[in-house]
Design a protein around this motif. Structure first.
Motif, PDB file in Angstrom:
ATOM      1  N   VAL A  35       0.840  -1.211   0.000  1.00  0.00           N
ATOM      2  CA  VAL A  35       0.000   0.000   0.000  1.00  0.00           C
ATOM      3  C   VAL A  35       0.869   1.252   0.000  1.00  0.00           C
ATOM      4  CG1 VAL A  35      -1.621   1.339   1.398  1.00  0.00           C
ATOM      5  CG2 VAL A  35      -2.069  -1.069   0.940  1.00  0.00           C
ATOM      6  N   VAL A  36       1.925   1.257   0.798  1.00  0.00           N
ATOM      7  CA  VAL A  36       2.839   2.402   0.802  1.00  0.00           C
ATOM      8  C   VAL A  36       3.465   2.568  -0.583  1.00  0.00           C
ATOM      9  CG1 VAL A  36       5.039   3.256   1.702  1.00  0.00           C
ATOM     10  CG2 VAL A  36       3.307   2.371   3.274  1.00  0.00           C
ATOM     11  N   LEU A  40       4.298   5.285  -4.509  1.00  0.00           N
ATOM     12  CA  LEU A  40       5.683   5.622  -4.858  1.00  0.00           C
ATOM     13  C   LEU A  40       5.865   6.307  -6.213  1.00  0.00           C
ATOM     14  CD1 LEU A  40       8.749   5.475  -4.218  1.00  0.00           C
ATOM     15  CD2 LEU A  40       8.724   3.238  -5.318  1.00  0.00           C
ATOM     16  N   PRO A  41       5.276   5.828  -7.304  1.00  0.00           N
ATOM     17  CA  PRO A  41       5.527   6.502  -8.584  1.00  0.00           C
ATOM     18  C   PRO A  41       5.148   7.980  -8.614  1.00  0.00           C
ATOM     19  CG  PRO A  41       4.683   4.322  -8.993  1.00  0.00           C
ATOM     20  CD  PRO A  41       4.543   4.567  -7.506  1.00  0.00           C
ATOM     21  N   ASP A  42       4.229   8.385  -7.762  1.00  0.00           N
ATOM     22  CA  ASP A  42       3.855   9.802  -7.733  1.00  0.00           C
ATOM     23  C   ASP A  42       4.869  10.665  -6.992  1.00  0.00           C
ATOM     24  OD1 ASP A  42       1.689   9.747  -9.368  1.00  0.00           O
ATOM     25  OD2 ASP A  42       0.211   9.554  -7.760  1.00  0.00           O
ATOM     26  N   VAL A  69      13.795  -0.972  -9.860  1.00  0.00           N
ATOM     27  CA  VAL A  69      15.009  -0.518  -9.168  1.00  0.00           C
ATOM     28  C   VAL A  69      14.661   0.033  -7.786  1.00  0.00           C
ATOM     29  CG1 VAL A  69      16.889   1.176  -9.223  1.00  0.00           C
ATOM     30  CG2 VAL A  69      16.308  -0.112 -11.290  1.00  0.00           C
ATOM     31  N   ALA A  70      13.617   0.840  -7.696  1.00  0.00           N
ATOM     32  CA  ALA A  70      13.206   1.392  -6.400  1.00  0.00           C
ATOM     33  C   ALA A  70      12.788   0.285  -5.438  1.00  0.00           C
ATOM     34  CB  ALA A  70      12.069   2.388  -6.597  1.00  0.00           C
ATOM     35  N   LEU A 109       7.350  -3.927  -5.170  1.00  0.00           N
ATOM     36  CA  LEU A 109       7.088  -4.054  -6.607  1.00  0.00           C
ATOM     37  C   LEU A 109       5.592  -4.263  -6.873  1.00  0.00           C
ATOM     38  CD1 LEU A 109       8.406  -4.095  -9.390  1.00  0.00           C
ATOM     39  CD2 LEU A 109       8.647  -6.572  -9.144  1.00  0.00           C
ATOM     40  N   THR A 110       4.938  -5.063  -6.036  1.00  0.00           N
ATOM     41  CA  THR A 110       3.502  -5.290  -6.185  1.00  0.00           C
ATOM     42  C   THR A 110       2.733  -3.977  -6.089  1.00  0.00           C
ATOM     43  OG1 THR A 110       3.690  -7.527  -5.286  1.00  0.00           O
ATOM     44  CG2 THR A 110       1.505  -6.492  -5.197  1.00  0.00           C
ATOM     45  N   GLY A 111       3.024  -3.200  -5.059  1.00  0.00           N
ATOM     46  CA  GLY A 111       2.330  -1.924  -4.885  1.00  0.00           C
ATOM     47  C   GLY A 111       2.638  -0.931  -5.989  1.00  0.00           C
ATOM     48  N   SER A 112       3.894  -0.845  -6.375  1.00  0.00           N
ATOM     49  CA  SER A 112       4.283   0.105  -7.421  1.00  0.00           C
ATOM     50  C   SER A 112       3.683  -0.259  -8.765  1.00  0.00           C
ATOM     51  CB  SER A 112       5.808   0.161  -7.531  1.00  0.00           C
ATOM     52  OG  SER A 112       6.377   0.641  -6.345  1.00  0.00           O
ATOM     53  N   LEU A 113       3.666  -1.553  -9.075  1.00  0.00           N
ATOM     54  CA  LEU A 113       3.054  -1.973 -10.341  1.00  0.00           C
ATOM     55  C   LEU A 113       1.547  -1.725 -10.338  1.00  0.00           C
ATOM     56  CD1 LEU A 113       4.983  -5.270 -11.149  1.00  0.00           C
ATOM     57  CD2 LEU A 113       5.215  -3.047 -12.287  1.00  0.00           C
ATOM     58  N   SER A 114       0.923  -1.839  -9.168  1.00  0.00           N
ATOM     59  CA  SER A 114      -0.505  -1.534  -9.091  1.00  0.00           C
ATOM     60  C   SER A 114      -0.761  -0.076  -9.455  1.00  0.00           C
ATOM     61  CB  SER A 114      -1.061  -1.841  -7.693  1.00  0.00           C
ATOM     62  OG  SER A 114      -0.695  -0.859  -6.749  1.00  0.00           O
TER      63      SER A 114
END
Length: 184
Positions: A35-36, A40-42, A69-70, A109-114
């Motif tokens: 969730v955190v 991240l991408p924003d 990478v992040a 990675l799961t959260g960021s890809l979401s």
């Protein structure tokens, strides 16, 4: 463009399998990290203030390369900080430093890809379409599926995800362990 509630809801959606993969405390940790990371991408909204000529919204931080990478960096940081203490917190012998690195990297990675998927589904006529596969494939990817800025859509979606997580937590947590937040 998806708002914060929508991104959190997508992070919750993508992290649903955690209830079937780990014990309750590990599942909660995975979901929290996902969730955190769903926000991240924003980070580009902050970076554009520091680097206005180089950064724009839906740019580099909205790519699979960046979030991978992040996620690896975030996983390494968490494993370095908490690798020796994690077993005490979640009462598991499965988590050594390497396991925590993999676990947290996959959660990030799961959260960021979401986040990327949510932005790909949002209205490209309102926001800049993202190029998630840059630098390997230099074309925007988007579907004009829903307009996520509608408050009732975001509130409804996050409500459904929270209820679904509560139901899965109830169904997958042993009865004798259900109401304990801390180890004995």
């Amino acid at each position: 463009m998806v708002d914060i509630m929508g991104h959190i809801a997508f992070g919750l959606l993508f992290s649903l399998p955690a209830w079937f993969l780990w014990d309750d405390r590990a599942s909660v940790g995975f979901i929290a990290l996902a969730v955190v990371a769903s926000l991240l991408p924003d980070i580009d909204l902050w970076l554009v203030k520091l680097f206005p000529a180089q950064i724009h919204h839906h740019g580099i931080t909205h790519t699979v390369l960046f979030v991978t990478v992040a996620s690896l960096v975030g996983g390494a940081i968490l494993a370095g900080l908490f690798g020796r203490r994690i077993d005490d917190w979640i009462e598991s012998e499965r988590f050594d430093t390497y396991s925590l690195f993999v676990f947290s990297s996959v959660a990030f990675l799961t959260g960021s890809l979401s986040h990327l998927v949510a932005d790909m589904l949002s209205a490209p006529d309102i926001a800049t379409p993202i190029e998630p596969f840059w630098p390997f494939f230099d074309k925007p990817w988007s579907l004009d599926l829903l307009w996520y800025n509608a408050m009732w859509i975001n509130a409804g979606f996050i409500s459904v995800m929270v209820v679904l997580h509560l139901v899965l937590a109830y169904l997958t947590t042993p009865v004798d362990h259900r109401y304990r937040l801390l180890p004995k």
